[in-house]
Scaffold this motif. Structure first.
Motif, PDB file in Angstrom:
ATOM      1  N   ASN A 103       0.804  -1.218   0.000  1.00  0.00           N
ATOM      2  CA  ASN A 103       0.000   0.000   0.000  1.00  0.00           C
ATOM      3  C   ASN A 103       0.835   1.264   0.000  1.00  0.00           C
ATOM      4  O   ASN A 103       0.467   2.243   0.615  1.00  0.00           O
ATOM      5  CB  ASN A 103      -0.949   0.010   1.215  1.00  0.00           C
ATOM      6  CG  ASN A 103      -2.023  -1.037   1.077  1.00  0.00           C
ATOM      7  OD1 ASN A 103      -2.477  -1.311  -0.016  1.00  0.00           O
ATOM      8  ND2 ASN A 103      -2.405  -1.631   2.197  1.00  0.00           N
ATOM      9  N   MET A 104       1.991   1.243  -0.657  1.00  0.00           N
ATOM     10  CA  MET A 104       2.831   2.432  -0.663  1.00  0.00           C
ATOM     11  C   MET A 104       2.629   3.216  -1.943  1.00  0.00           C
ATOM     12  O   MET A 104       2.825   2.689  -3.030  1.00  0.00           O
ATOM     13  CB  MET A 104       4.299   2.056  -0.508  1.00  0.00           C
ATOM     14  CG  MET A 104       4.630   1.658   0.909  1.00  0.00           C
ATOM     15  SD  MET A 104       6.383   1.580   1.150  1.00  0.00           S
ATOM     16  CE  MET A 104       6.414   1.133   2.875  1.00  0.00           C
ATOM     17  N   PRO A 105       2.224   4.481  -1.831  1.00  0.00           N
ATOM     18  CA  PRO A 105       2.109   5.308  -3.019  1.00  0.00           C
ATOM     19  C   PRO A 105       3.474   5.467  -3.691  1.00  0.00           C
ATOM     20  O   PRO A 105       4.515   5.242  -3.093  1.00  0.00           O
ATOM     21  CB  PRO A 105       1.614   6.655  -2.473  1.00  0.00           C
ATOM     22  CG  PRO A 105       0.998   6.321  -1.156  1.00  0.00           C
ATOM     23  CD  PRO A 105       1.800   5.170  -0.632  1.00  0.00           C
ATOM     24  N   LEU A 106       3.437   5.842  -4.968  1.00  0.00           N
ATOM     25  CA  LEU A 106       4.664   6.019  -5.726  1.00  0.00           C
ATOM     26  C   LEU A 106       4.767   7.455  -6.201  1.00  0.00           C
ATOM     27  O   LEU A 106       3.778   8.143  -6.348  1.00  0.00           O
ATOM     28  CB  LEU A 106       4.684   5.095  -6.957  1.00  0.00           C
ATOM     29  CG  LEU A 106       4.468   3.608  -6.682  1.00  0.00           C
ATOM     30  CD1 LEU A 106       4.355   2.861  -7.996  1.00  0.00           C
ATOM     31  CD2 LEU A 106       5.619   3.059  -5.872  1.00  0.00           C
ATOM     32  N   ILE A 107       6.001   7.872  -6.487  1.00  0.00           N
ATOM     33  CA  ILE A 107       6.196   9.215  -7.028  1.00  0.00           C
ATOM     34  C   ILE A 107       7.161   9.137  -8.199  1.00  0.00           C
ATOM     35  O   ILE A 107       8.118   8.371  -8.175  1.00  0.00           O
ATOM     36  CB  ILE A 107       6.733  10.188  -5.959  1.00  0.00           C
ATOM     37  CG1 ILE A 107       6.786  11.609  -6.528  1.00  0.00           C
ATOM     38  CG2 ILE A 107       8.088   9.785  -5.427  1.00  0.00           C
ATOM     39  CD1 ILE A 107       7.044  12.664  -5.462  1.00  0.00           C
ATOM     40  N   ARG A 108       6.900   9.879  -9.236  1.00  0.00           N
ATOM     41  CA  ARG A 108       7.753   9.870 -10.415  1.00  0.00           C
ATOM     42  C   ARG A 108       8.938  10.807 -10.178  1.00  0.00           C
ATOM     43  O   ARG A 108       8.761  11.969  -9.878  1.00  0.00           O
ATOM     44  CB  ARG A 108       6.962  10.337 -11.638  1.00  0.00           C
ATOM     45  CG  ARG A 108       7.787  10.401 -12.921  1.00  0.00           C
ATOM     46  CD  ARG A 108       6.875  10.672 -14.095  1.00  0.00           C
ATOM     47  NE  ARG A 108       7.618  10.746 -15.339  1.00  0.00           N
ATOM     48  CZ  ARG A 108       8.082  11.867 -15.867  1.00  0.00           C
ATOM     49  NH1 ARG A 108       7.879  13.014 -15.237  1.00  0.00           N
ATOM     50  NH2 ARG A 108       8.737  11.859 -17.004  1.00  0.00           N
ATOM     51  N   ILE A 109      10.149  10.284 -10.354  1.00  0.00           N
ATOM     52  CA  ILE A 109      11.346  11.097 -10.156  1.00  0.00           C
ATOM     53  C   ILE A 109      12.014  11.418 -11.494  1.00  0.00           C
ATOM     54  O   ILE A 109      12.482  12.508 -11.717  1.00  0.00           O
ATOM     55  CB  ILE A 109      12.354  10.365  -9.246  1.00  0.00           C
ATOM     56  CG1 ILE A 109      11.711  10.096  -7.892  1.00  0.00           C
ATOM     57  CG2 ILE A 109      13.611  11.190  -9.041  1.00  0.00           C
ATOM     58  CD1 ILE A 109      11.288  11.338  -7.157  1.00  0.00           C
ATOM     59  N   GLY A 110      12.058  10.486 -12.429  1.00  0.00           N
ATOM     60  CA  GLY A 110      12.672  10.774 -13.719  1.00  0.00           C
ATOM     61  C   GLY A 110      13.308   9.542 -14.319  1.00  0.00           C
ATOM     62  O   GLY A 110      13.083   8.431 -13.878  1.00  0.00           O
ATOM     63  N   GLY A 111      14.101   9.725 -15.356  1.00  0.00           N
ATOM     64  CA  GLY A 111      14.709   8.599 -16.058  1.00  0.00           C
ATOM     65  C   GLY A 111      13.995   8.378 -17.376  1.00  0.00           C
ATOM     66  O   GLY A 111      12.771   8.384 -17.441  1.00  0.00           O
ATOM     67  N   ASP A 163      11.801  13.239  -2.095  1.00  0.00           N
ATOM     68  CA  ASP A 163      10.981  14.441  -2.215  1.00  0.00           C
ATOM     69  C   ASP A 163      11.843  15.687  -2.380  1.00  0.00           C
ATOM     70  O   ASP A 163      11.535  16.591  -3.160  1.00  0.00           O
ATOM     71  CB  ASP A 163      10.082  14.595  -0.982  1.00  0.00           C
ATOM     72  CG  ASP A 163       8.669  14.101  -1.257  1.00  0.00           C
ATOM     73  OD1 ASP A 163       8.312  13.972  -2.442  1.00  0.00           O
ATOM     74  OD2 ASP A 163       7.923  13.860  -0.299  1.00  0.00           O
ATOM     75  N   THR A 164      12.954  15.745  -1.639  1.00  0.00           N
ATOM     76  CA  THR A 164      13.853  16.897  -1.745  1.00  0.00           C
ATOM     77  C   THR A 164      14.468  16.987  -3.132  1.00  0.00           C
ATOM     78  O   THR A 164      14.524  18.063  -3.744  1.00  0.00           O
ATOM     79  CB  THR A 164      14.959  16.804  -0.679  1.00  0.00           C
ATOM     80  OG1 THR A 164      14.375  16.740   0.620  1.00  0.00           O
ATOM     81  CG2 THR A 164      15.881  18.011  -0.750  1.00  0.00           C
ATOM     82  N   LEU A 165      14.929  15.860  -3.666  1.00  0.00           N
ATOM     83  CA  LEU A 165      15.504  15.835  -5.008  1.00  0.00           C
ATOM     84  C   LEU A 165      14.456  16.191  -6.057  1.00  0.00           C
ATOM     85  O   LEU A 165      14.729  16.947  -6.994  1.00  0.00           O
ATOM     86  CB  LEU A 165      16.098  14.457  -5.299  1.00  0.00           C
ATOM     87  CG  LEU A 165      17.335  14.065  -4.480  1.00  0.00           C
ATOM     88  CD1 LEU A 165      17.697  12.606  -4.725  1.00  0.00           C
ATOM     89  CD2 LEU A 165      18.513  14.971  -4.798  1.00  0.00           C
ATOM     90  N   HIS A 166      13.256  15.637  -5.878  1.00  0.00           N
ATOM     91  CA  HIS A 166      12.172  15.912  -6.821  1.00  0.00           C
ATOM     92  C   HIS A 166      11.813  17.395  -6.828  1.00  0.00           C
ATOM     93  O   HIS A 166      11.676  18.008  -7.891  1.00  0.00           O
ATOM     94  CB  HIS A 166      10.950  15.077  -6.436  1.00  0.00           C
ATOM     95  CG  HIS A 166       9.759  15.292  -7.311  1.00  0.00           C
ATOM     96  ND1 HIS A 166       9.760  14.984  -8.642  1.00  0.00           N
ATOM     97  CD2 HIS A 166       8.531  15.791  -7.033  1.00  0.00           C
ATOM     98  CE1 HIS A 166       8.578  15.278  -9.166  1.00  0.00           C
ATOM     99  NE2 HIS A 166       7.822  15.770  -8.202  1.00  0.00           N
ATOM    100  N   ASP A 167      11.707  17.982  -5.641  1.00  0.00           N
ATOM    101  CA  ASP A 167      11.376  19.407  -5.545  1.00  0.00           C
ATOM    102  C   ASP A 167      12.489  20.286  -6.106  1.00  0.00           C
ATOM    103  O   ASP A 167      12.239  21.427  -6.517  1.00  0.00           O
ATOM    104  CB  ASP A 167      11.099  19.792  -4.086  1.00  0.00           C
ATOM    105  CG  ASP A 167       9.829  19.142  -3.550  1.00  0.00           C
ATOM    106  OD1 ASP A 167       9.018  18.678  -4.363  1.00  0.00           O
ATOM    107  OD2 ASP A 167       9.668  19.096  -2.308  1.00  0.00           O
ATOM    108  N   SER A 168      13.725  19.765  -6.121  1.00  0.00           N
ATOM    109  CA  SER A 168      14.862  20.527  -6.630  1.00  0.00           C
ATOM    110  C   SER A 168      15.067  20.337  -8.129  1.00  0.00           C
ATOM    111  O   SER A 168      15.994  20.901  -8.707  1.00  0.00           O
ATOM    112  CB  SER A 168      16.141  20.115  -5.884  1.00  0.00           C
ATOM    113  OG  SER A 168      16.006  20.336  -4.491  1.00  0.00           O
ATOM    114  N   GLY A 169      14.241  19.494  -8.740  1.00  0.00           N
ATOM    115  CA  GLY A 169      14.337  19.277 -10.177  1.00  0.00           C
ATOM    116  C   GLY A 169      15.450  18.339 -10.585  1.00  0.00           C
ATOM    117  O   GLY A 169      15.881  18.337 -11.744  1.00  0.00           O
ATOM    118  N   ILE A 170      15.923  17.522  -9.646  1.00  0.00           N
ATOM    119  CA  ILE A 170      17.002  16.571  -9.951  1.00  0.00           C
ATOM    120  C   ILE A 170      16.374  15.239 -10.355  1.00  0.00           C
ATOM    121  O   ILE A 170      15.682  14.602  -9.554  1.00  0.00           O
ATOM    122  CB  ILE A 170      17.933  16.381  -8.747  1.00  0.00           C
ATOM    123  CG1 ILE A 170      18.575  17.723  -8.372  1.00  0.00           C
ATOM    124  CG2 ILE A 170      19.002  15.331  -9.035  1.00  0.00           C
ATOM    125  CD1 ILE A 170      19.406  17.665  -7.104  1.00  0.00           C
TER     126      ILE A 170
END
Length: 359
Positions: free
Chosen positions: A32-40, A297-304
């Motif tokens: 039941n863990m949500p996912l977040i898109r980071i990149g790649g 979340d920190t990397l995602h918010d920083s656009g990395i």
């Protein structure tokens, strides 16, 4: 004797290794863990609870117990999909505090959000942390007003309050500390009915944790419930958030109960209406943030976007993060929960009445 000691030592050593491996990899086992898109740029087709998430990117598990954050993550991952079917969300203010109400009404909605069907109410306590005027009594009233409709009607009903968690570990002590600020009246009504008949019958317990008692939480609560026959149960526990800004600043009220230890991949029997046959209300406060979640979340918010998932997982080591003043935060928010519970359970009672009773 020496052989027995060696066997015991080997058993403990091996199980400690197994526990370390388990904690490190628990995210891979959670359903039941949500996912977040980071990149790649070149990932294969990905699905999340049966939904095609092929968006040309990689997805990482984000750890949160808050339904409001789960719906937030869904929108981040599926920006063009619209609102999830079977999930209704509304926002409003109560006593000056922001409130988010998420209602999951279908199996499909539960699958999309990763939470059981039910109602989840999140109250943001920013005003309390800012020491706004009369913030504490206003916060107590706001929580009580959101909680009260979930309770059985009438003072003749009885409620069992259970503080889940380990009071020796500060971030996990929210439940036990809340019990200390809860007005228990069951024994007073039985012994002095002429003075306490106007109160609801309330009993409270801190059942401890399996590692300390050797008994599952649900077993202890079942034994108490079979003897006491409460009309409803309220379970209080520490939660995890995806953001440090919500630690000890948010309260979630849910009519779905909870599964002790489920956040770390545990398989404890849930404390809910299906198990006990009575309404079970969960009251929770985020006290920790998963270190991998915080980093992502920190990397995602920083656009990395260029992230080595496996290296990041290995570096996180399964750690959780708390603020340096977590002891003060947990103490304050636990008192708030206890007082809010009292005001919800005993209508027309005041802060001064509670102070007098608990003194």
């Amino acid at each position: 004797m020496k052989m027995t000691g060696r066997i015991l030592f080997n058993f403990i050593q091996e199980n400690c290794k197994e526990k370390a491996r388990f904690i490190k990899n628990y995210r891979n086992m959670s359903k039941n863990m949500p996912l977040i898109r980071i990149g790649g740029a070149d990932c294969a087709k990905t699905t999340f609870h049966g939904v095609d998430l092929t968006m040309g990117g990689r997805f990482f598990m984000i750890r949160t117990d808050l339904a409001a954050e789960s719906t937030e993550l869904y929108r981040e991952n599926m920006p063009d999909a619209g609102e999830p079917d079977g999930v209704n969300e509304q926002t409003y203010r109560r006593e000056g505090f922001a409130v988010t109400k998420v209602e999951i009404t279908t199996d499909a909605g539960a699958e999309l959000i990763g939470k059981p069907q039910g109602t989840y109410i999140t109250v943001e306590l920013d005003g309390l942390l800012k020491r706004e005027e009369n913030a504490f009594p206003r916060a107590c009233r706001a929580l009580a007003e959101e909680l009260r409709p979930m309770l059985p009607k009438g003072n003749r009903t009885s409620v069992l309050v259970a503080g889940i968690g380990n009071d020796r570990i500060t971030p996990d002590a929210v439940g036990p500390l809340t019990v200390r600020s809860t007005m228990v009246t069951r024994h007073m009504i039985a012994r002095m009915p002429e003075y306490f008949n106007g109160f609801r019958s309330v009993a409270a317990v801190s059942p401890g944790v399996l590692g300390s008692t050797g008994i599952e939480t649900v077993e202890i609560l079942r034994g108490i419930a079979e003897h006491m026959h409460p009309s409803a149960m309220i379970v209080v526990d520490a939660l995890a958030s995806r953001r440090m800004a919500r630690v000890c600043r948010t309260v979630q009220i849910a009519d779905t109960g909870l599964a002790p230890g489920s956040g770390l991949g545990g398989d404890s029997e849930p404390v809910n209406q299906e198990t006990f046959g009575i309404p079970v209300i969960a009251l929770g406060v985020p006290a920790v943030v998963d270190s991998l979640t915080l980093t992502l979340d920190t990397l995602h918010d920083s656009g990395i976007d260029n992230i080595d998932e496996e290296q990041l997982r290995a570096a996180s080591g399964g750690m959780i993060v708390t603020p340096k003043d977590i002891d003060a935060r947990v103490t304050d928010v636990s008192k708030l929960l206890g007082y809010a519970l009292n005001m919800a359970l005993h209508e027309e009672i005041t802060i001064e009445d509670i102070d007098l009773y608990l003194s």
